[in-house]
Design an enzyme around this catalytic site. Structure first.
Site, PDB file in Angstrom:
ATOM      1  N   LYS A 115      14.256 -23.139 -18.928  1.00  0.00           N
ATOM      2  CA  LYS A 115      14.658 -24.265 -18.578  1.00  0.00           C
ATOM      3  C   LYS A 115      16.215 -24.230 -18.290  1.00  0.00           C
ATOM      4  O   LYS A 115      16.531 -25.113 -17.656  1.00  0.00           O
ATOM      5  CB  LYS A 115      14.398 -25.276 -19.748  1.00  0.00           C
ATOM      6  CG  LYS A 115      12.906 -25.666 -19.889  1.00  0.00           C
ATOM      7  CD  LYS A 115      13.030 -26.771 -20.826  1.00  0.00           C
ATOM      8  CE  LYS A 115      11.321 -26.993 -20.923  1.00  0.00           C
ATOM      9  NZ  LYS A 115      11.184 -28.426 -22.037  1.00  0.00           N
ATOM     10  N   LYS A 207      -0.070 -23.991 -11.429  1.00  0.00           N
ATOM     11  CA  LYS A 207      -0.369 -24.698 -12.637  1.00  0.00           C
ATOM     12  C   LYS A 207      -0.247 -26.295 -12.189  1.00  0.00           C
ATOM     13  O   LYS A 207       0.781 -26.780 -11.463  1.00  0.00           O
ATOM     14  CB  LYS A 207       0.589 -24.648 -13.707  1.00  0.00           C
ATOM     15  CG  LYS A 207      -0.376 -24.034 -14.954  1.00  0.00           C
ATOM     16  CD  LYS A 207       0.489 -23.526 -16.087  1.00  0.00           C
ATOM     17  CE  LYS A 207       0.775 -24.800 -17.004  1.00  0.00           C
ATOM     18  NZ  LYS A 207       1.504 -24.290 -18.301  1.00  0.00           N
ATOM     19  N   LYS A 210       3.613 -32.137 -13.709  1.00  0.00           N
ATOM     20  CA  LYS A 210       4.365 -33.365 -13.448  1.00  0.00           C
ATOM     21  C   LYS A 210       5.332 -33.217 -12.396  1.00  0.00           C
ATOM     22  O   LYS A 210       5.750 -34.268 -11.937  1.00  0.00           O
ATOM     23  CB  LYS A 210       4.507 -33.958 -14.711  1.00  0.00           C
ATOM     24  CG  LYS A 210       5.544 -33.204 -15.307  1.00  0.00           C
ATOM     25  CD  LYS A 210       6.062 -33.693 -16.927  1.00  0.00           C
ATOM     26  CE  LYS A 210       6.991 -32.769 -17.632  1.00  0.00           C
ATOM     27  NZ  LYS A 210       7.016 -33.044 -18.945  1.00  0.00           N
TER      28      LYS A 210
END
Ligand code: TRP
Length: 345
Positions: A115, A207, A210
């Site tokens: 991240k 995957k 969102k």
């Protein structure tokens, strides 16, 4: 785990749309656990702000995740549903855990590295300390079981390490205050198997996410029947007919993904799906998948829409949940303060 009452805790971040991957990978498990355990399901807004959020979008998203929980079948009366920031004990225990966890432990967290990316110096301190807050979420309820995705396994291990170090560091004080030889349990992850890993409808090797720029890559839980049907119809496939056995899905990521979705929604196995549709054209299978998806997911989108149209009633559910969660959390914090050696009221 001897001496600890079984309790389930899990959290979902209010950042963007929940989709079919969240549903099959986590929420169906949350729903099922209600039959066997006391469950606490938390919308983790404190975690959301470890990266920048738009305030109005965050508020909407907190209500939307709550609506999704309820639309999917979580019962906020029998169990507890609330948003994290309404129970200040999460942040309070997280501070104590910041002082228990070691820099070396946090340095190993792969999610922080992903991240934070290349610009690590510019990541928030909160993003770095995120796993200690997650440990506090779980342990402030002394929860024993935590349904999470595979990607959270390392954070769960850290929570276990924190619990153990706290129990060791404060051993004599824990005993003195009447809590025996361990104050915190070792929370166990309940990880959904790879069978429930849902991939993008546009690319079977990625995957479902969102953050994918194409909305056609995912089915959002808030999608209505028309949107669901369209997305399934447009889902990428390959030109071959469906195989009759699972081995035939190898190297066919799109076919494998759609068969997996069908199996999960129909609560059956890939094998059984292929037995029914194997050898036939993809179009036949897709038509059946459209019907099944609309039947299973359409009502969830409809119910979510109805719920978010009345934010006051969602907020009332969250306040009620926070009050009941707060009773447990305060009891833990009082004990923790005694154990650590704070003077309290
Ligand atoms: N980190 C989790 C995620 O991103 C969310 C989360 C926060 C959580 N606190 C938790 C999950 C406690 C389980 C238990 O998915």
């Amino acid at each position: 785990m001897a001496g600890f009452k079984e309790r389930v805790f899990s959290g979902v971040q209010p950042t963007g749309n929940l989709h079919l991957g969240n549903y099959l990978g986590a929420i169906t498990k949350f729903v099922a656990l209600q039959d066997t355990h006391d469950c606490i399901y938390c919308v983790v807004d404190l975690h959301a702000i470890t990266v920048q959020q738009d305030p109005d979008a965050l508020r909407n998203s907190i209500r939307e995740v709550t609506a999704a929980f309820i639309a999917c079948g979580i019962d906020p009366k029998k169990h507890i549903v609330f948003n994290q920031s309404q129970v200040p004990e999460h942040a309070e225990l997280a501070w104590i855990f910041n002082c228990v966890a070691r820099l070396g432990w946090l340095n190993r967290m792969t999610q922080f590295k992903e991240k934070a990316g290349k610009d690590r110096e510019n990541a928030s301190v909160g993003l770095y300390a995120y796993p200690a807050l997650m440990a506090a979420d779980i342990l402030v309820y002394r929860a024993t079981h935590v349904p999470v995705g595979e990607d959270q396994k390392q954070h769960l291990e850290l929570a276990r390490d924190i619990a153990q170090k706290f129990n060791n560091d404060f051993g004599p004080s824990i005993a003195k205050h009447g809590f025996g030889d361990a104050f915190f349990p070792q929370p166990e992850p309940l990880i959904q198997g790879p069978a429930t890993r849902v991939m993008s409808l546009r690319d079977g090797t990625k995957k479902m996410s969102k953050s994918d720029p194409s909305d056609y890559s995912r089915i959002n839980l808030s999608d209505d029947a028309d949107a669901i049907a369209q997305k399934v119809r447009k889902a990428k496939t390959d030109p071959e007919p469906l195989p009759s056995e699972e081995a035939g899905l190898e190297n066919r990521p799109e076919a494998d993904n759609l068969v997996g979705i069908y199996a999960a929604l129909a609560d059956t196995t890939r094998e059984a799906v292929l037995k029914e549709f194997g050898g036939g054209q993809f179009s036949t299978f897709k038509a059946a998948l459209v019907d099944l998806s609309v039947a299973k997911l359409g009502p969830i989108g409809g119910e979510m829409k109805r719920l978010v149209a009345d934010p006051a009633s969602i907020d009332a559910i969250l306040v009620d949940g926070a009050e009941r969660a707060g009773v447990i959390a305060r009891e833990t914090m009082n004990a923790v303060k005694d154990i650590v050696g704070f003077v309290r009221r």
